[in-house]
Design a protein around this motif. Structure first.
Motif, PDB file in Angstrom:
ATOM      1  N   GLY A   1      -0.145   4.144  -9.070  1.00  0.00           N
ATOM      2  CA  GLY A   1      -0.452   3.393  -7.872  1.00  0.00           C
ATOM      3  C   GLY A   1      -1.547   2.358  -8.060  1.00  0.00           C
ATOM      4  O   GLY A   1      -1.426   1.210  -7.635  1.00  0.00           O
ATOM      5  N   GLN A   2      -2.643   2.755  -8.700  1.00  0.00           N
ATOM      6  CA  GLN A   2      -3.745   1.820  -8.910  1.00  0.00           C
ATOM      7  C   GLN A   2      -3.340   0.685  -9.834  1.00  0.00           C
ATOM      8  O   GLN A   2      -3.718  -0.478  -9.625  1.00  0.00           O
ATOM      9  CB  GLN A   2      -4.965   2.549  -9.469  1.00  0.00           C
ATOM     10  N   GLU A   3      -2.555   1.015 -10.852  1.00  0.00           N
ATOM     11  CA  GLU A   3      -2.057  -0.016 -11.756  1.00  0.00           C
ATOM     12  C   GLU A   3      -1.174  -1.007 -11.004  1.00  0.00           C
ATOM     13  O   GLU A   3      -1.255  -2.223 -11.207  1.00  0.00           O
ATOM     14  CB  GLU A   3      -1.262   0.646 -12.884  1.00  0.00           C
ATOM     15  N   PHE A   4      -0.356  -0.486 -10.104  1.00  0.00           N
ATOM     16  CA  PHE A   4       0.504  -1.344  -9.296  1.00  0.00           C
ATOM     17  C   PHE A   4      -0.318  -2.276  -8.416  1.00  0.00           C
ATOM     18  O   PHE A   4      -0.006  -3.458  -8.270  1.00  0.00           O
ATOM     19  CB  PHE A   4       1.432  -0.477  -8.440  1.00  0.00           C
ATOM     20  N   MET A   5      -1.383  -1.770  -7.827  1.00  0.00           N
ATOM     21  CA  MET A   5      -2.196  -2.581  -6.921  1.00  0.00           C
ATOM     22  C   MET A   5      -2.897  -3.719  -7.650  1.00  0.00           C
ATOM     23  O   MET A   5      -3.327  -4.690  -7.017  1.00  0.00           O
ATOM     24  CB  MET A   5      -3.219  -1.702  -6.198  1.00  0.00           C
ATOM     25  N   ARG A   6      -3.024  -3.620  -8.961  1.00  0.00           N
ATOM     26  CA  ARG A   6      -3.642  -4.711  -9.724  1.00  0.00           C
ATOM     27  C   ARG A   6      -2.657  -5.850 -10.001  1.00  0.00           C
ATOM     28  O   ARG A   6      -3.070  -6.946 -10.393  1.00  0.00           O
ATOM     29  CB  ARG A   6      -4.222  -4.178 -11.036  1.00  0.00           C
TER      30      ARG A   6
ATOM     31  N   GLY B   1       0.813  -1.215   0.000  1.00  0.00           N
ATOM     32  CA  GLY B   1       0.000   0.000   0.000  1.00  0.00           C
ATOM     33  C   GLY B   1       0.843   1.259   0.000  1.00  0.00           C
ATOM     34  O   GLY B   1       0.534   2.228  -0.708  1.00  0.00           O
ATOM     35  N   ARG B   2       1.924   1.246   0.780  1.00  0.00           N
ATOM     36  CA  ARG B   2       2.792   2.426   0.832  1.00  0.00           C
ATOM     37  C   ARG B   2       3.507   2.643  -0.493  1.00  0.00           C
ATOM     38  O   ARG B   2       3.722   3.784  -0.920  1.00  0.00           O
ATOM     39  CB  ARG B   2       3.809   2.255   1.963  1.00  0.00           C
ATOM     40  N   THR B   3       3.890   1.541  -1.146  1.00  0.00           N
ATOM     41  CA  THR B   3       4.531   1.656  -2.457  1.00  0.00           C
ATOM     42  C   THR B   3       3.556   2.240  -3.474  1.00  0.00           C
ATOM     43  O   THR B   3       3.941   3.086  -4.302  1.00  0.00           O
ATOM     44  CB  THR B   3       5.027   0.275  -2.931  1.00  0.00           C
TER      45      THR B   3
END
Length: 228
Positions: free
Chosen positions: A90-95, A80-82
């Motif tokens: 960020g949202q792309e990373f969380m996927r 989450g911090r990353t």
């Protein structure tokens, strides 16, 4: 003329194949890893070179389910911090699936030993060579795992101090990698971050200079071992 110390073509092809097909795996089956295979992999890691023969690697095998869940929670927190630090990506990373901590058959934590300041040989001007030595051990483990048909993933999403407390690592020691190891349904045909469109790898020739920085060099085309 053959070189007297050269491996056979079959052996050479196997080594290059392991390097080409090694992947940072995130998808695992929960099947246990055979203890004999695990022992071979850890022996392969221990065969790695190390500065001054200090052998700074320490591996902690996580067998307690509660501790595994706690490690996963640390990774999720850093995930989450990353994402926050990545801003618009960020949202792309969380996927992305970035780890298999809860699914893999074996979970290891690779750490630097404590008391490293005593080792001066090769580290007086480059103290980070102890970390380079641990990385060599991890790479050995990774390639041996691929040869054994097992996948491995290197997770760096964690707070080192929090993980050190969780695993009772002594003062001066430092965790550097969470290693997910185990059986997989298939190996990714390409690095997963390429498959997901996160980033494309660049060819090795872009990273080679001659004599001075950015001075290009010319080398012959590599021999292809794919069909050996």
């Amino acid at each position: 003329m053959s070189h007297p110390h050269r491996y056979s073509e079959f052996e050479i092809a196997a080594i290059y194949r392991a390097m080409r097909e090694r992947r940072d795996m995130r998808h695992f089956r929960p099947d246990p890893v055979d203890p004999d295979v695990l022992a071979r992999l850890l022996e392969a890691a221990h065969l790695a070179p190390s500065v001054g023969l200090m052998q700074p690697w320490r591996f902690i095998r996580i067998t307690d389910p509660g501790r595994r869940r706690a490690i996963h929670a640390l990774a999720q927190r850093e995930r989450g911090r990353t994402a926050e630090a990545l801003g618009e990506r960020g949202q792309e990373f969380m996927r992305l699936k970035v780890e298999g901590i809860l699914e893999c058959g074996e979970l290891l934590v690779a750490a630097l030993m404590d008391g490293r300041e005593k080792h001066i040989f090769g580290r007086r001007t480059l103290p980070e060579m102890d970390l380079a030595s641990v990385a060599c051990a991890i790479q050995n483990l990774w390639l041996a795992a691929r040869a054994e048909g097992l996948g491995m993933g290197w997770v760096s999403l964690f707070d080192p101090e929090a993980l050190a407390r969780l695993l009772a690592i002594p003062v001066g020691g430092k965790p550097v990698a969470i290693l997910c190891l185990g059986h997989v349904d298939a190996f990714y045909p390409r690095p997963m971050l390429e498959q997901e469109g996160w980033k494309q790898g660049r060819p090795w020739r872009e990273f080679l200079f001659e004599n001075t920085w950015h001075e290009t060099t010319v080398l012959p085309v590599m021999e292809n071992h794919d069909d050996v």
